[in-house]
Scaffold this active site. Structure first.
Site, PDB file in Angstrom:
ATOM      1  CD  GLU A 163      -2.842   1.261   2.477  1.00  0.00           C
ATOM      2  OE1 GLU A 163      -3.849   2.100   2.642  1.00  0.00           O
ATOM      3  OE2 GLU A 163      -2.765   0.106   2.931  1.00  0.00           O
ATOM      4  CG  ASN A 174      -7.695   2.693   5.308  1.00  0.00           C
ATOM      5  OD1 ASN A 174      -8.446   1.827   5.065  1.00  0.00           O
ATOM      6  ND2 ASN A 174      -7.300   2.767   6.469  1.00  0.00           N
ATOM      7  CG  ASN A 178      -9.414  -1.091   1.771  1.00  0.00           C
ATOM      8  OD1 ASN A 178      -9.228  -2.211   1.684  1.00  0.00           O
ATOM      9  ND2 ASN A 178      -9.390  -0.186   2.525  1.00  0.00           N
ATOM     10  CD  GLU A 179     -10.144  -1.912   6.042  1.00  0.00           C
ATOM     11  OE1 GLU A 179     -10.154  -0.915   6.574  1.00  0.00           O
ATOM     12  OE2 GLU A 179      -9.673  -2.963   6.396  1.00  0.00           O
ATOM     13  CE1 TYR A 202      -3.251  -5.871   9.056  1.00  0.00           C
ATOM     14  CE2 TYR A 202      -5.578  -5.034   9.162  1.00  0.00           C
ATOM     15  CZ  TYR A 202      -4.408  -5.593   8.538  1.00  0.00           C
ATOM     16  OH  TYR A 202      -4.205  -4.971   7.090  1.00  0.00           O
ATOM     17  CD  GLU A 238      -6.128  -4.399   4.300  1.00  0.00           C
ATOM     18  OE1 GLU A 238      -5.911  -4.134   5.539  1.00  0.00           O
ATOM     19  OE2 GLU A 238      -6.521  -3.644   3.535  1.00  0.00           O
ATOM     20  CD  GLN A 258       0.652  -2.202   3.864  1.00  0.00           C
ATOM     21  OE1 GLN A 258       1.563  -1.551   3.497  1.00  0.00           O
ATOM     22  NE2 GLN A 258      -0.534  -1.518   4.611  1.00  0.00           N
TER      23      GLN A 258
END
Length: 507
Positions: free
Chosen positions: A27, A72, A172-173, A244, A291, A352
């Protein structure tokens, strides 16, 4: 000493190992790109500015797919800013992380870097501040052979042949209020369906990932997936999942986080299958767990769920966690969870790749090294082949706090009949005591031990030991002795707090 008894059979499998299960993520965040994978002027950099020392480590780890450019970041990203002559590219505000994006590294650079790394690109589109037309333009630019405005512009920008990007994330999200362009499930589901339908008109061969929940604790979890899939089921192939974990309530609960991951996956699959049944759809939606990692958010949080900087810097140091032996064992068990569900989790990206909660760390103008969490990833990617074994287990459990009782030994395995190799992956969650593991084998023929390896704290180390610039190889894989096969049963003793790969070869 904890004890576990496992049973595996050649005829009892749970699907084929998906190659894309061993993916990662780059990212435009912190130093993930700049001074991470890309640093013109670095002593190891090639003519494109790709850091050779980082590339060497990425090739060794071997991610099969890499998601880009966010995250993001993508929800405010204009892909056109990163094409054409570098001197003409605009500098932009990145609202996701409050930094300046120089756009020196863009689409062409990423595709060429992915080729150099030997990995498949997975492209995310902006459905936060942009929409269907921008998505169409990007697919045409990237994948159409030529003879149109966008594809001919790609050719003028140096790439005659189309990029042939197969995997596309539809945003994304988008459930997250922190996301630029945050939407309700109904708003997003309709937009994803419209974008996906249009993108397939440009290139029918592409595979599309719809945004699922940002994590399973979101207040809309489950309902979000249901609504999005009811609106976009026919246009997408995957629903995403993100999670996470960090150590907040003691090591016992932290080491059992894969129990939560198992439950998360099963809930997403159940929701997708319920939508399938209700809509009388023929195809199944798979999961893209694009992720996942250990991320110590509480160490970095400066308000809200995601860290931001305050000074609009270029590539600041952001969430550069240094991973320990404990973190590596947790990551290994998360890989077990993904593998156990590989029949439905067809894509996964450890987030990542470099510097930002990365498997690889690098210093500007200086060294690069591999973090502890990269070792289970690399070894499982090398050994997990063929069929996913349905591992049946019984043995000692312990109190893992809010997660309930968790097995001391966590296990997964694969069987490759063509290569004649059985691979067992074993974690001992006990901090102080070894674990004796016995595995009953059924239907594999005569086997002999291969080169077994283990990751654990070494002499003079403890569970907090990690790799860093001054000690880049403090923690890694080392030989595991004492693997025995007698009477159709394998026995092995795992050190305290450890993860092991035990390959067995057909004689």
């Amino acid at each position: 000493m904890a004890r576990a008894h496992l049973s595996v059979g050649a005829d009892f499998t749970a699907g084929t190992v998906p190659p894309r299960l061993f993916g990662s993520f780059v990212e435009h965040m912190g130093r993930g790109v700049y001074t991470g994978i890309f640093e013109p002027g670095h002593p190891s950099a090639d003519e494109r500015g790709f850091r050779g020392d980082v590339l060497d480590r990425v090739r060794e780890i071997g991610p099969t797919v890499v998601r880009y450019p966010g995250g993001n970041y993508v929800s405010g990203h204009n892909w056109e800013d990163g094409i054409g002559p570098v001197a003409d590219r605009p500098r932009r505000l990145d609202l996701a992380w409050r930094t300046i994006e120089t756009n020196e590294f863009g689409l062409h650079e990423f595709v060429h870097w992915a080729r150099a790394a030997g990995t498949e690109p997975m492209m995310a589109i902006n459905l936060g501040t942009r929409g269907v037309q921008e998505a169409l333009d990007l697919v045409e630019y990237a994948n159409h052979p030529g003879g149109t405005a966008w594809s001919d512009l790609r050719r003028r920008n140096g790439d005659e042949d189309p990029f042939g990007i197969r995997l596309w994330c539809l945003g994304n999200e988008m459930d997250g209020p922190w996301q630029v362009g945050h939407k309700t499930a109904a708003e997003y589901g309709r937009l994803a369906a419209e974008a996906g339908r249009a993108m397939r008109l440009v290139d029918p061969s592409i595979e599309l990932v719809a945004c699922g929940s940002s994590h399973s604790a979101m207040p809309t979890f489950g309902e979000w997936e249901r609504t999005v899939l009811e609106l976009a089921y026919d246009q997408v192939d995957y629903i995403s999942a993100h999670t996470y974990y960090e150590e907040t309530d003691g090591p016992g609960e932290f080491l059992a986080k894969a129990v939560d991951m198992d439950s998360y996956i099963e809930s997403v699959v159940a929701t997708a299958d319920a939508v399938r049944a209700r809509g009388r759809h023929r195809k199944r939606i798979h999961v893209s767990f694009d992720e996942w990692n250990v991320w110590y958010q509480s160490r970095h949080r400066s308000g809200g769920i995601h860290q931001q900087t305050d000074d609009w810097a270029v590539a600041p140091r952001v969430i550069e966690d240094e991973y320990s032996v404990t973190d590596a064992v947790v990551v290994a068990t998360m890989l077990h969870a993904l593998l156990r569900h590989g029949e439905r989790v067809r894509i996964a990206c450890q987030a990542q790749l470099v510097n930002v909660i990365g498997m690889v760390r690098s210093e500007p103008g200086g060294a690069a090294w591999t973090q502890t969490v990269a070792h289970p990833f690399r070894v499982m990617r090398e050994h997990a082949r063929g069929q996913i074994l349905d591992v049946r287990a019984r043995g000692d459990h312990y109190d893992a706090g809010r997660l309930g009782d968790a097995p001391v030994v966590d296990a997964a395995g694969t069987w490759d009949p063509d290569g004649g190799t059985l691979a067992l992956f074993l974690a001992n969650r006990d901090l102080t005591e070894p674990a004796e593991v016995r595995i009953a084998l059924h239907g594999f023929g005569e086997l002999r031990p291969g080169r077994a390896e283990v990751l654990t704290a070494g002499p003079g180390q403890d569970r907090h030991t990690g790799n860093n610039e001054t000690a880049p190889e403090a923690v890694g894989m080392r030989p595991l002795d004492g693997v025995r096969i007698e009477g159709g049963e394998v026995s092995v003793t795992l050190p305290p707090l450890s993860w092991a790969a035990v390959p067995l070869d057909v004689i």
